[in-house]
Design a protein around this motif. Structure first.
Motif, PDB file in Angstrom:
ATOM      1  N   PHE A  23      74.277  19.811  -1.056  1.00  0.00           N
ATOM      2  CA  PHE A  23      74.277  18.554  -0.327  1.00  0.00           C
ATOM      3  C   PHE A  23      74.624  18.932   0.733  1.00  0.00           C
ATOM      4  O   PHE A  23      74.974  20.394   1.260  1.00  0.00           O
ATOM      5  N   ASP A  24      74.618  18.280   2.118  1.00  0.00           N
ATOM      6  CA  ASP A  24      74.656  18.422   3.254  1.00  0.00           C
ATOM      7  C   ASP A  24      76.960  17.784   2.977  1.00  0.00           C
ATOM      8  O   ASP A  24      77.290  16.725   2.244  1.00  0.00           O
ATOM      9  N   ASN A  25      77.541  18.861   3.600  1.00  0.00           N
ATOM     10  CA  ASN A  25      78.972  18.744   3.710  1.00  0.00           C
ATOM     11  C   ASN A  25      79.973  17.513   4.833  1.00  0.00           C
ATOM     12  O   ASN A  25      80.516  18.051   5.375  1.00  0.00           O
ATOM     13  N   GLY A  26      78.573  17.428   5.400  1.00  0.00           N
ATOM     14  CA  GLY A  26      78.992  16.951   6.693  1.00  0.00           C
ATOM     15  C   GLY A  26      79.306  17.108   8.005  1.00  0.00           C
ATOM     16  O   GLY A  26      79.638  16.397   8.376  1.00  0.00           O
ATOM     17  N   ASP A  27      79.792  18.625   8.413  1.00  0.00           N
ATOM     18  CA  ASP A  27      79.704  18.858   8.634  1.00  0.00           C
ATOM     19  C   ASP A  27      78.844  19.775   9.715  1.00  0.00           C
ATOM     20  O   ASP A  27      79.399  20.901  10.882  1.00  0.00           O
ATOM     21  N   SER A  28      77.806  19.923   9.272  1.00  0.00           N
ATOM     22  CA  SER A  28      76.463  20.463   9.859  1.00  0.00           C
ATOM     23  C   SER A  28      76.457  19.535  11.661  1.00  0.00           C
ATOM     24  O   SER A  28      76.601  18.370  11.717  1.00  0.00           O
ATOM     25  N   THR A  29      76.091  20.845  12.200  1.00  0.00           N
ATOM     26  CA  THR A  29      75.793  20.010  14.155  1.00  0.00           C
ATOM     27  C   THR A  29      74.578  20.438  14.295  1.00  0.00           C
ATOM     28  O   THR A  29      73.782  19.672  15.844  1.00  0.00           O
ATOM     29  N   ASP A  30      73.416  19.839  13.015  1.00  0.00           N
ATOM     30  CA  ASP A  30      72.537  19.902  13.468  1.00  0.00           C
ATOM     31  C   ASP A  30      71.664  18.270  13.674  1.00  0.00           C
ATOM     32  O   ASP A  30      72.611  17.432  13.658  1.00  0.00           O
ATOM     33  N   MET A  31      70.490  18.094  14.300  1.00  0.00           N
ATOM     34  CA  MET A  31      70.189  17.005  14.758  1.00  0.00           C
ATOM     35  C   MET A  31      69.896  15.476  13.896  1.00  0.00           C
ATOM     36  O   MET A  31      70.703  14.845  13.361  1.00  0.00           O
ATOM     37  N   SER A  32      69.853  16.274  12.415  1.00  0.00           N
ATOM     38  CA  SER A  32      68.949  15.226  11.676  1.00  0.00           C
ATOM     39  C   SER A  32      71.293  14.792  10.948  1.00  0.00           C
ATOM     40  O   SER A  32      71.246  13.785  10.297  1.00  0.00           O
ATOM     41  N   ALA A  33      71.850  16.177  10.900  1.00  0.00           N
ATOM     42  CA  ALA A  33      73.529  15.640  10.340  1.00  0.00           C
ATOM     43  C   ALA A  33      73.785  14.523  11.422  1.00  0.00           C
ATOM     44  O   ALA A  33      74.657  14.083  10.803  1.00  0.00           O
ATOM     45  N   LEU A  34      72.995  15.154  12.783  1.00  0.00           N
ATOM     46  CA  LEU A  34      74.448  14.045  13.921  1.00  0.00           C
ATOM     47  C   LEU A  34      74.079  12.564  14.017  1.00  0.00           C
ATOM     48  O   LEU A  34      74.372  11.423  13.550  1.00  0.00           O
ATOM     49  N   GLN A  35      72.559  12.649  13.239  1.00  0.00           N
ATOM     50  CA  GLN A  35      71.722  10.897  12.768  1.00  0.00           C
ATOM     51  C   GLN A  35      72.753  10.209  11.981  1.00  0.00           C
ATOM     52  O   GLN A  35      72.165   9.175  11.742  1.00  0.00           O
ATOM     53  N   ASP A  36      72.675  11.099  10.596  1.00  0.00           N
ATOM     54  CA  ASP A  36      73.569  10.446   9.519  1.00  0.00           C
ATOM     55  C   ASP A  36      74.945  10.601   9.381  1.00  0.00           C
ATOM     56  O   ASP A  36      75.328  11.533   9.773  1.00  0.00           O
ATOM     57  N   PRO A  37      75.412   9.409   9.645  1.00  0.00           N
ATOM     58  CA  PRO A  37      77.548   9.442   9.318  1.00  0.00           C
ATOM     59  C   PRO A  37      77.626   9.655   8.421  1.00  0.00           C
ATOM     60  O   PRO A  37      78.697  10.164   8.444  1.00  0.00           O
ATOM     61  N   THR A  38      77.110   9.385   7.540  1.00  0.00           N
ATOM     62  CA  THR A  38      78.006  10.096   5.825  1.00  0.00           C
ATOM     63  C   THR A  38      78.580  10.711   6.179  1.00  0.00           C
ATOM     64  O   THR A  38      78.329  11.761   5.909  1.00  0.00           O
ATOM     65  N   ILE A  39      79.410  10.597   5.365  1.00  0.00           N
ATOM     66  CA  ILE A  39      80.276  11.454   5.109  1.00  0.00           C
ATOM     67  C   ILE A  39      80.295  12.375   3.752  1.00  0.00           C
ATOM     68  O   ILE A  39      80.214  11.453   2.846  1.00  0.00           O
ATOM     69  N   TYR A  40      80.979  13.552   3.961  1.00  0.00           N
ATOM     70  CA  TYR A  40      80.727  14.549   2.423  1.00  0.00           C
ATOM     71  C   TYR A  40      81.640  14.574   1.622  1.00  0.00           C
ATOM     72  O   TYR A  40      82.483  16.026   2.226  1.00  0.00           O
ATOM     73  N   GLY A  41      82.250  15.334   0.109  1.00  0.00           N
ATOM     74  CA  GLY A  41      83.671  15.571  -0.316  1.00  0.00           C
ATOM     75  C   GLY A  41      83.523  15.087  -1.482  1.00  0.00           C
ATOM     76  O   GLY A  41      82.669  15.018  -2.654  1.00  0.00           O
ATOM     77  N   VAL A  42      84.622  15.518  -1.721  1.00  0.00           N
ATOM     78  CA  VAL A  42      85.496  15.384  -2.631  1.00  0.00           C
ATOM     79  C   VAL A  42      86.826  14.148  -2.917  1.00  0.00           C
ATOM     80  O   VAL A  42      86.950  14.231  -1.679  1.00  0.00           O
ATOM     81  N   CYS A  43      86.745  13.623  -4.063  1.00  0.00           N
ATOM     82  CA  CYS A  43      87.855  12.747  -3.709  1.00  0.00           C
ATOM     83  C   CYS A  43      88.691  13.011  -4.760  1.00  0.00           C
ATOM     84  O   CYS A  43      89.171  14.035  -5.392  1.00  0.00           O
ATOM     85  N   GLY A  44      89.937  12.712  -3.186  1.00  0.00           N
ATOM     86  CA  GLY A  44      91.233  12.847  -3.339  1.00  0.00           C
ATOM     87  C   GLY A  44      91.772  12.742  -4.389  1.00  0.00           C
ATOM     88  O   GLY A  44      91.926  11.688  -5.228  1.00  0.00           O
ATOM     89  N   GLU A  45      93.373  13.137  -4.380  1.00  0.00           N
ATOM     90  CA  GLU A  45      94.977  12.730  -5.707  1.00  0.00           C
ATOM     91  C   GLU A  45      95.239  11.028  -5.318  1.00  0.00           C
ATOM     92  O   GLU A  45      95.531  10.809  -5.906  1.00  0.00           O
ATOM     93  N   GLY A  46      94.892  11.448  -3.203  1.00  0.00           N
ATOM     94  CA  GLY A  46      95.246  10.306  -2.613  1.00  0.00           C
ATOM     95  C   GLY A  46      94.543   8.570  -2.875  1.00  0.00           C
ATOM     96  O   GLY A  46      95.124   7.871  -2.498  1.00  0.00           O
TER      97      GLY A  46
END
Length: 214
Positions: A23-46
């Motif tokens: 899965f893309d973690n949203g922290d990549s700096t390649d061009m494809s990641a920059l074009q996709d604004p999606t945030i990837y991560g884990v649902c937190g307790e907050g």
């Protein structure tokens, strides 16, 4: 009937060769990641009714207002602490426009075979971008991922050499028992496959009056 057959042939494969894609973690700096604004991560307790806390892979934590997504039926798969999420935010990254629970997509998704109705056909979505076909031979699935809130599936059609077909689908509904997606022409409705339990050789005796005496 012909339309349904075309739908299944488009979305279903034989479960052959697969290629894991993290899965893309949203922290990549390649061009494809920059074009996709999606945030990837884990649902937190907050996380609360109208707030989603996302713990990103590198440890950063952000809070997003999900009121807009809820009001527009753009929260798919529910919010469960610890589940992996994909979120399309607004430009300021303060509000969620689309929220997808990636864990809710995992599993076997099938529909009746439109040719004779005797078998279930579909696909199996697995972690790491792996996708496999269920009872199909026309397509060999390669990978799946979420891009800008859409489900992308890459496959190779039988007889087409190594040429890949990329399908991009809007997610309509995700529940524990159903997955509905659509493209520009069709809607595809799948149910979660109910695996058959093996028959047991153990036979139980019927209860008698003696069993209830103290």
């Amino acid at each position: 009937m012909m339309l349904i057959a075309a739908v299944v042939m488009t979305m279903s494969g034989c479960g052959g060769k697969t290629q894991p894609v993290p899965f893309d973690n949203g922290d990549s700096t390649d061009m494809s990641a920059l074009q996709d604004p999606t945030i990837y991560g884990v649902c937190g307790e907050g996380t609360a009714m109208n707030t989603l806390q996302i713990v990103m892979d590198l440890g950063d934590t952000i809070q997003l207002d999900i009121t807009y997504a809820r009001d527009n039926n753009q929260v798919f798969g529910g919010l469960q602490v610890g589940d992996r999420m994909a979120v399309v935010p607004n430009a300021e990254k303060t509000e969620a426009l689309i929220v997808i629970n990636q864990a809710a997509l995992l599993g076997n998704w099938v529909m009746p075979n439109p040719l004779d109705g005797s078998d279930e056909v579909g696909f199996r979505i697995k972690e790491g971008g792996i996708v496999e076909g269920i009872e199909q031979s026309s397509l060999t699935y390669k990978t799946w991922r979420l891009v800008r809130g859409k489900l992308e599936i890459v496959a190779v059609r039988e007889g087409a050499g190594d040429e890949e077909e990329i399908g991009l689908y809007d997610i309509v509904k995700v529940t524990p028992d159903s997955l509905i997606v659509k493209d520009s022409e069709d809607i595809y409705e799948y149910g979660r496959q109910q695996l058959k339990k093996p028959d047991s050789d153990i036979k139980l005796e019927e209860a008698s009056e003696e069993d209830f005496k103290i």
